[in-house]
Each structure stands twice: as C-alpha cells, then as structure tokens.
Design a protein around this motif. Structure first.
Motif, short mmCIF file in Angstrom:
data_model
loop_
_atom_site.label_atom_id
_atom_site.label_comp_id
_atom_site.label_asym_id
_atom_site.label_seq_id
_atom_site.Cartn_x
_atom_site.Cartn_y
_atom_site.Cartn_z
N UNK A 1 0.85 -1.19 0.00
CA UNK A 1 0.00 0.00 0.00
C UNK A 1 0.89 1.25 0.00
N UNK A 2 0.64 2.14 -0.91
CA UNK A 2 1.43 3.36 -1.02
C UNK A 2 0.66 4.53 -0.40
N UNK A 3 1.17 5.06 0.69
CA UNK A 3 0.50 6.17 1.35
C UNK A 3 1.03 7.49 0.79
N UNK A 4 0.15 8.47 0.77
CA UNK A 4 0.54 9.80 0.34
C UNK A 4 1.56 10.35 1.31
N UNK A 5 2.72 10.79 0.77
CA UNK A 5 3.80 11.27 1.63
C UNK A 5 3.36 12.49 2.43
N UNK A 6 2.56 13.35 1.82
CA UNK A 6 2.12 14.55 2.54
C UNK A 6 1.21 14.20 3.71
N UNK A 7 0.42 13.11 3.60
CA UNK A 7 -0.43 12.68 4.71
C UNK A 7 0.42 12.20 5.87
N UNK A 8 1.49 11.47 5.57
CA UNK A 8 2.39 11.01 6.62
C UNK A 8 3.08 12.19 7.30
N UNK A 9 3.47 13.19 6.52
CA UNK A 9 4.10 14.38 7.08
C UNK A 9 3.12 15.10 8.00
N UNK A 10 1.86 15.20 7.56
CA UNK A 10 0.84 15.85 8.39
C UNK A 10 0.67 15.11 9.72
N UNK A 11 0.59 13.79 9.65
CA UNK A 11 0.46 12.98 10.87
C UNK A 11 1.65 13.21 11.80
N UNK A 12 2.87 13.20 11.27
CA UNK A 12 4.06 13.39 12.10
C UNK A 12 4.08 14.79 12.71
N UNK A 13 3.57 15.78 11.98
CA UNK A 13 3.52 17.14 12.53
C UNK A 13 2.53 17.22 13.69
N UNK A 37 -7.31 14.74 7.31
CA UNK A 37 -6.17 14.04 6.69
C UNK A 37 -5.74 12.86 7.55
N UNK A 38 -5.65 13.07 8.86
CA UNK A 38 -5.25 11.98 9.75
C UNK A 38 -6.32 10.89 9.79
N UNK A 39 -7.59 11.30 9.79
CA UNK A 39 -8.68 10.31 9.78
C UNK A 39 -8.63 9.47 8.51
N UNK A 40 -8.39 10.11 7.38
CA UNK A 40 -8.29 9.38 6.10
C UNK A 40 -7.13 8.39 6.13
N UNK A 41 -6.00 8.81 6.72
CA UNK A 41 -4.84 7.93 6.83
C UNK A 41 -5.19 6.70 7.68
N UNK A 42 -5.89 6.93 8.79
CA UNK A 42 -6.29 5.81 9.66
C UNK A 42 -7.23 4.85 8.92
#
Length: 296
Positions: A1-13, A37-42
């Motif tokens: 699964x390829x996650x959007x890099x910007x979503x991961x950056x948002x989560x880390x922030x 964004x974090x909810x979508x990632x989850x």
C-alpha cells in the motif's frame, strides 16, 4: 500500500506539535483539514493511530510504530532536500558549453580560466562544434554562436565584440604569384580551405564588395577542419588563409604573414551565449554568466 507522503508528514507534525491546531498553523491550513487528513490515513491503514480527547492526543501502539518506522525516513528526506537546495546556492557541479574553436580560444577560455580557479567545485566542459547544436538534446547548458545565428526562441547574451576577418599569406608564397587586387582573383591562387563537419563542402569565403557580401569558393592543396590548422598551413607557405584577424595579428606584426585585401574583409557580429530557460539556474551557471557578461 502506497501512502501519500504529505499525509504522513501531516500525521508526524500532529504528533510533534501535540495538537491539530498547531499542526494546521505549521502547514498553513485549517484544523479541520488536518484532522480529516489523519482520519483518512487511519481509514486507509485500517488502524487507529491517535487517542483523541478534548485535552490531549496520545499515540496508539500502531501510531507509535508508524512514527518509529517512517519518522527517520521523513527526516532523511527533509535533510536531502535541504542539501539539494545548497547545491542550487553553492557554485558547484558541471557546466557544459558548445562553441566553435575560435570562440573557445579567443572568448570563452580567456574569460573563464581565471574564474574557474576561484571555484574549484565547478567543472567546465567546452566542446568544439561548428553546428547550431540543440543544447537540450545534446546535454549542454549553453551554446555560443555569432549573433546572426541564434534561434529566436533562445535567451541570448552578447559575450564579445564584432570580429574582423583577415586574408593573409606568407611572404614566400606571395612571391610565387601576383598578389590579388580584388577577392575574385583568389579563385586562381592557392588557398587553404576549411571543411566543417556541419557543412560538408569547403567553407565559403565572404568579402564585402561595393557594400554587398561577395561569396567565393577557393581551391588549394590543403584542406583542414580547424582555424588554427589553417593559420599554421599559411605560416608554412601553403597558400592564402582567410581567418579571424585576432589569430594572425602577431604574425602580421612580426612579418611572418602579409595582410592582403584588408578593405574587402568582412566583420562578423559578436558572439552570444544562448540557453533555453529563464528558470532558476544553478549557482555554477550563474558564475559562468557573470564571467562572460560583455561590456562594450
């Protein structure tokens, strides 16, 4: 699964700031956008990453593992991007320029040689070519040609004055025949021809007669593909040579060559550096541009 890099950056922030609101301010967006964004990632991971309360955010076990796995990688990416930015600002790297032999010898090298010594991280490639090179396809940063030969879609910067041509012959060779009185007399005299790979045939000699260009094809025993070889053949007594005056002035002054028909010799436009884009150039290319800027 390829996650959007910007979503991961948002989560880390969010994790780093401990707040959706502060993470939103950092990203220049809204708190609701960050939360979504974090909810979508989850949802995509099908894992809960954060425990949310009205007063605090805490990582779940999955959230802690994600931070441990991707946090260092994101940091490495940020460091790498910063280093690339430094390359843009620090004069370093290779600059490739296509030019004819005379331009390299008389224009580029005298101006660039002292500059390159000041910037040891800049590598300079000067490639001899008489054709109108497609610099993008050829992998060049720039090309150098006379003003009248530059394509209209190129950015061009003048880097030299006009250059006058000179017809010369050695004293010994001159004694063998009557000196020419007009350019057309040259067709019956021994001449040294220049054959360029981009033209195929011998390069025509262009003079000014009655304020108009007059082209002739000459003949002789010697044909070469470089102007320096033409000069040497003239010094060795093989016939008349038609070359840039700057290459033979010292030989004329010393008496090794005679200047012939000077009033008929053409003056060519100055050389221009041409390149294709007004986008941000490398620091190395800017150094080259500054060194070549021409003051009349």
């Amino acid at each position: 699964m390829k996650e959007n890099l910007s979503d991961l950056v948002t989560f880390l922030n969010v994790v780093k700031e401990g707040s959706f609101t502060r993470a939103a301010a950092l990203a220049g967006t809204s708190q609701s956008a960050v939360s979504q964004t974090v909810s979508n990632l989850e949802q995509r991971l099908q894992l809960k990453l954060l425990h949310r309360t009205t007063r605090s955010l805490t990582l779940t076990e999955a959230g802690e593992k994600l931070v441990a796995l991707v946090g260092p990688a994101i940091e490495d990416i940020n460091i790498g991007l910063e280093q690339l930015g430094e390359l843009r600002d620090t004069p370093s790297g290779t600059v490739r320029i296509s030019a004819d032999e005379y331009a390299i010898q008389q224009v580029l090298w005298p101006k660039l040689s002292p500059v390159i010594k000041q910037f040891p991280e800049i590598n300079l490639e000067l490639m001899t070519d008489y054709g109108l090179v497609d610099i993008a396809k050829g992998g060049f940063d720039a090309g150098v040609r006379r003003g009248g030969l530059i394509a209209k879609d190129m950015i061009a910067m003048q880097i030299s004055n006009e250059h006058k041509m000179s017809l010369v012959v050695s004293p010994d060779c001159a004694q063998q025949d009557t000196l020419p009185e007009v350019p057309s007399d040259l067709v019956s005299l021994p001449c040294i021809n220049l054959r360029l790979p981009t033209h195929g045939d011998h390069f025509p000699w262009v003079f000014i007669v009655d304020e108009h260009e007059f082209r002739i094809r000459v003949k002789g025993q010697i044909v070469v593909n470089g102007v320096n070889q033409v000069v040497q053949a003239a010094l060795d007594g093989y016939g008349y040579a038609y070359v840039p005056e700057a290459l033979v002035l010292k030989f004329i002054d010393s008496g090794q060559l005679l200047s012939v028909l000077p009033s008929y010799c053409i003056t060519h436009p100055g050389y221009y550096l041409y390149y294709t884009s007004r986008l941000q150039s490398s620091a190395a290319f800017k150094v080259i541009l500054d060194a070549l800027k021409h003051s009349k």
